[in-house]
Write an enzyme that holds these catalytic residues in place. Structure first.
Site, PDB file in Angstrom:
ATOM      1  CG  HIS A  95      -2.309  -0.920   1.419  1.00 29.84           C
ATOM      2  ND1 HIS A  95      -3.002  -1.332   2.064  1.00 29.84           N
ATOM      3  CD2 HIS A  95      -2.666  -1.264   0.015  1.00 29.84           C
ATOM      4  CE1 HIS A  95      -3.620  -2.205   1.641  1.00 29.84           C
ATOM      5  NE2 HIS A  95      -3.840  -2.047   0.536  1.00 29.84           N
ATOM      6  NE  ARG A 120      -9.740   0.559 -13.920  1.00 26.42           N
ATOM      7  CZ  ARG A 120      -8.297   1.451 -14.257  1.00 26.42           C
ATOM      8  NH1 ARG A 120      -8.033   2.955 -14.313  1.00 26.42           N
ATOM      9  NH2 ARG A 120      -7.757   0.683 -14.472  1.00 26.42           N
ATOM     10  NE  ARG A 125     -14.037  -0.372 -17.684  1.00 25.71           N
ATOM     11  CZ  ARG A 125     -12.978  -1.166 -16.225  1.00 25.71           C
ATOM     12  NH1 ARG A 125     -12.191  -1.756 -17.316  1.00 25.71           N
ATOM     13  NH2 ARG A 125     -13.002  -0.671 -14.958  1.00 25.71           N
ATOM     14  CD  GLU A 143     -11.387  -6.942 -18.338  1.00 26.99           C
ATOM     15  OE1 GLU A 143     -10.385  -6.196 -18.032  1.00 26.99           O
ATOM     16  OE2 GLU A 143     -12.039  -6.015 -18.265  1.00 26.99           O
ATOM     17  CG  ASN A 164      -4.742  -3.980 -14.272  1.00 30.03           C
ATOM     18  OD1 ASN A 164      -3.427  -3.655 -14.643  1.00 30.03           O
ATOM     19  ND2 ASN A 164      -5.478  -2.443 -14.067  1.00 30.03           N
ATOM     20  CG  ASP A 165      -9.940  -8.438 -14.545  1.00 27.97           C
ATOM     21  OD1 ASP A 165      -9.413  -8.535 -13.409  1.00 27.97           O
ATOM     22  OD2 ASP A 165     -10.336  -6.967 -14.686  1.00 27.97           O
ATOM     23  CB  CYS A 181      -6.705   0.437 -20.562  1.00 30.97           C
ATOM     24  SG  CYS A 181      -7.477  -1.458 -20.559  1.00 30.97           S
TER      25      CYS A 181
HETATM   26  C1  PEP Z   1      -7.174  -4.334 -16.708  1.00 31.98           C
HETATM   27  O1  PEP Z   1      -7.766  -5.445 -15.754  1.00 31.98           O
HETATM   28  O2  PEP Z   1      -6.224  -4.285 -16.666  1.00 31.98           O
HETATM   29  C2  PEP Z   1      -8.647  -3.179 -16.509  1.00 31.98           C
HETATM   30  C3  PEP Z   1      -7.630  -1.760 -16.751  1.00 31.98           C
HETATM   31  O3  PEP Z   1      -9.140  -3.193 -16.015  1.00 31.98           O
HETATM   32  P1  PEP Z   1      -9.665  -2.492 -14.559  1.00 31.98           P
HETATM   33  O4  PEP Z   1      -8.045  -2.812 -13.919  1.00 31.98           O
HETATM   34  O5  PEP Z   1      -9.968  -1.449 -14.264  1.00 31.98           O
HETATM   35  O6  PEP Z   1      -9.982  -4.118 -13.541  1.00 31.98           O
HETATM   36 MG    MG Z   2      -9.690  -5.224 -15.705  1.00 30.74          MG
END
Ligand code: PEP
Ligand code: MG
Length: 574
Positions: A189, A295, A331, A436, A459-460, A507
């Site tokens: 964090h 977002r 989004r 994702e 990320n996902d 992204c």
């Molecule tokens: C991702 O999953 O990379 C993404 C950009 O969406 P979020 O981080 O909002 O889940």
């Molecule tokens: Mg995501």
């Protein structure tokens, strides 16, 4: 002492030149005092007051960060606030004050030590322990007179063993320019908050080796992960130049969309990821080419209430007008899993909190299709706003082409309805799809066929591809780099989109990690969307790279199948 260099690991990028300042916060001796019978109630109320003051501190901080639109810090502080409302803590301390008849500082330390023992064998709990420690230090600050970080410092570079998130959250950027610590990880964090506040932070530096008396100036090079002590005049000059180059332009001039090219003149686009309208100001200052990811679900964060069509329309319209003709990719709401604040809006959504595995449950497009009332309201607001700028739309978390097509169909239908009602909408709907989920990545060609563009959410994608929960400290090593499997999947998606002549935007957080920019460029990514404050850094890296060299580099790297070997190879090159 002449110029000396120590290597470390960058947790938050940036350059700082300032004065060394040691912050000793590890060993704290809280006096133990025996209480008389008639002092017990007073002591309990003294502790309760310290907890109440700590809650107020956090609420004040949250208010400030919400105003600035730095929502990741608001979320972290939320978890601290929850601990301060946890009855277990109050009960433990109260009972022990009564039983042991000693002051609250001493009791509190015992309770903490018991908790620490419980955590020591479990890495998930030991991560959580850091937050508990943070909250404890806040309470103890109110009970005692703990050293304050901002006191009487100007241009300070803080050198310490370990830093707690609150100290970084409360650091005044005029007083403290950077943090250098012995311990700390990129996903802690503290690191997240430092990045959100744009304060350079380097960890893994052996602080005990340093002789405070001999240190004068310090340069924190959070681009290359090193600290330079007592730098020479020429080193200072070099870093002042680099600092200028990376500096956010605060003149306020609206000079969005300056061309960005590699050394061999390949055009690259760099957009911003935003969560609120306030973030747009920073985009303007940082030469973004538009918004690559808004977002929209963040509109709920503060209110915990479904915004009406009119409320949404106002926000989207203001955003579209502010961006003028530059792309604004909004989004559609991505609810479910960790974005679970929808649960408390209305009873009919509370079933989500009973899901045994929400990350694999009703999230993103699945949730929208189950709750057409939310989807339709948002689509109407979005389409109405589309008449006021260059608005594109993005469907989140899709695992099957039919989900995307159903949402596209709904958009076309609502567009017709709006036109029939003589409400203005943009002539063309530009609808992209988030890639994702591994199934969507494998079917990238099918998505590229029906979508106007693809946006890769690494990320996902990373967590589903590697079956590793991004919030689980036991598997955090999967999130420190770019796994060979992810690299292959990214290349596959880019190629599939190229075949259908569709654009691809990246992204996820990896787009803001400068260690991987060359590799991402080399595999064919030409559009990046990153948190606004990373735009100058990533642009600087891109300007100094050659596209042809990056392609060569990717060809070499993709032959490496061992994760650690790949990370070492890439990081040594960067
Ligand atoms: C991702 O999953 O990379 C993404 C950009 O969406 P979020 O981080 O909002 O889940
Ligand atoms: Mg995501």
């Amino acid at each position: 002492m002449s110029e000396a260099i120590l290597k470390g690991i960058t947790l938050s990028e940036g350059i700082a030149i300032g004065k060394a300042m040691f912050f000793n916060d590890v060993e704290e001796n809280y006096p133990k005092r025996n209480l008389g019978k008639n002092e017990i109630e007073g002591e309990i109320s003294r502790f309760k007051k310290a907890v109440a003051s700590s809650r107020n501190d956090i609420k004040k901080l949250q208010k400030n960060f919400t105003k600035q639109g730095i929502l990741e810090i608001v979320e972290i502080l939320n978890s601290h606030l929850e601990m301060l409302y946890d009855p277990w803590l109050m009960q433990q301390v109260e009972e022990k004050i009564k039983k042991l008849k000693i002051n609250s500082e001493a009791v509190f330390k015992t309770v903490l030590e018991e908790f620490k023992k419980k955590c020591s064998d479990d890495s998930f709990f030991s991560e959580r322990y850091k937050d508990v420690l943070d909250v404890s230090k806040r309470i103890l600050k109110h009970l005692t007179s703990r050293q304050k970080l901002n006191a009487n410092i100007k241009n300070g570079i803080v050198l310490t063993h370990e830093i707690i998130p609150s100290d970084i959250a409360e650091a005044d950027e005029q007083s403290i320019l950077a943090f250098v610590t012995q311990k700390g990880g990129r996903s802690s964090h503290s690191a997240i908050i430092a990045r959100a506040k744009n304060i350079p932070f380097i960890a893994n530096v052996d602080i005990d080796k340093l002789d405070i008396a001999k240190l004068k100036k310090v340069i924190v090079d959070g681009i290359n992960g090193k600290i330079i002590f007592n730098p020479s005049k020429s080193t200072i000059k070099k870093y002042e130049q680099l600092k200028k180059e990376l500096k956010v332009d605060v003149s306020g001039n609206e000079k969005i969309n300056t061309a960005l090219q590699t050394q061999d003149k390949v055009n690259i686009k760099i957009y911003g990821n935003i969560g609120s309208i306030q973030d747009v100001k920073v985009l303007f200052k940082n030469n973004a080419h538009g918004v690559g990811l808004f977002r929209s679900e963040y509109l709920f964060l503060a209110k915990k209430k479904l915004p009406s069509e009119e409320e949404q329309f106002k926000i989207y319209k203001e955003l579209a007008q502010t961006l003028k003709n530059y792309p604004l990719i909004i989004r559609i709401f991505d609810f479910g899993a960790d974005k679970n604040y929808i649960f408390s809006c209305e009873d009919k959504y509370s079933y989500l909190s009973d899901e045994s595995n929400p990350a694999l449950g009703c999230r993103g497009a699945r949730f929208l299709l189950k709750h057409q009332e939310i989807l339709d309201t948002q689509i109407r607001a979005l389409l109405r706003a589309s008449a006021f700028g260059n608005v594109h739309f993005l469907v989140p978390f899709v695992s099957d082409v039919s989900e995307f097509l159903r949402i596209k169909q709904r958009m076309l239908q609502i567009k017709e309805d709006l036109i029939a009602q003589k409400i203005k909408v943009a002539p063309d709907i530009i609808l992209g799809c988030m890639i994702e989920v591994p199934s969507a990545a494998i079917m990238a060609d099918a998505f590229a066929e029906v979508a106007d563009f693809l946006s890769i959410g690494t990320n996902d994608l990373n967590q589903y591809l590697l079956a590793a929960d991004c919030a689980n400290a036991n598997v955090s090593h999967f999130f420190n780099g770019l796994h060979p499997s992810l690299l292959r999947v990214l290349e596959f998606i880019v190629k599939a989109a190229e075949k259908k002549q569709k654009r691809v935007i990246l992204c996820g957080e990896i787009a803001a990690d400068k260690r991987f920019t060359k590799l991402l460029l080399g595999l064919g990514i030409k559009e990046f969307s990153v948190t606004a404050r990373y735009i100058p850094l990533i642009s600087h890296v891109i300007k100094n790279l050659s596209f042809i060299d990056a392609m060569d580099f990717f060809t070499k790297v993709k032959k490496i199948s061992d994760n650690q070997q790949l990370q070492n190879y890439v990081i040594n090159d960067s």
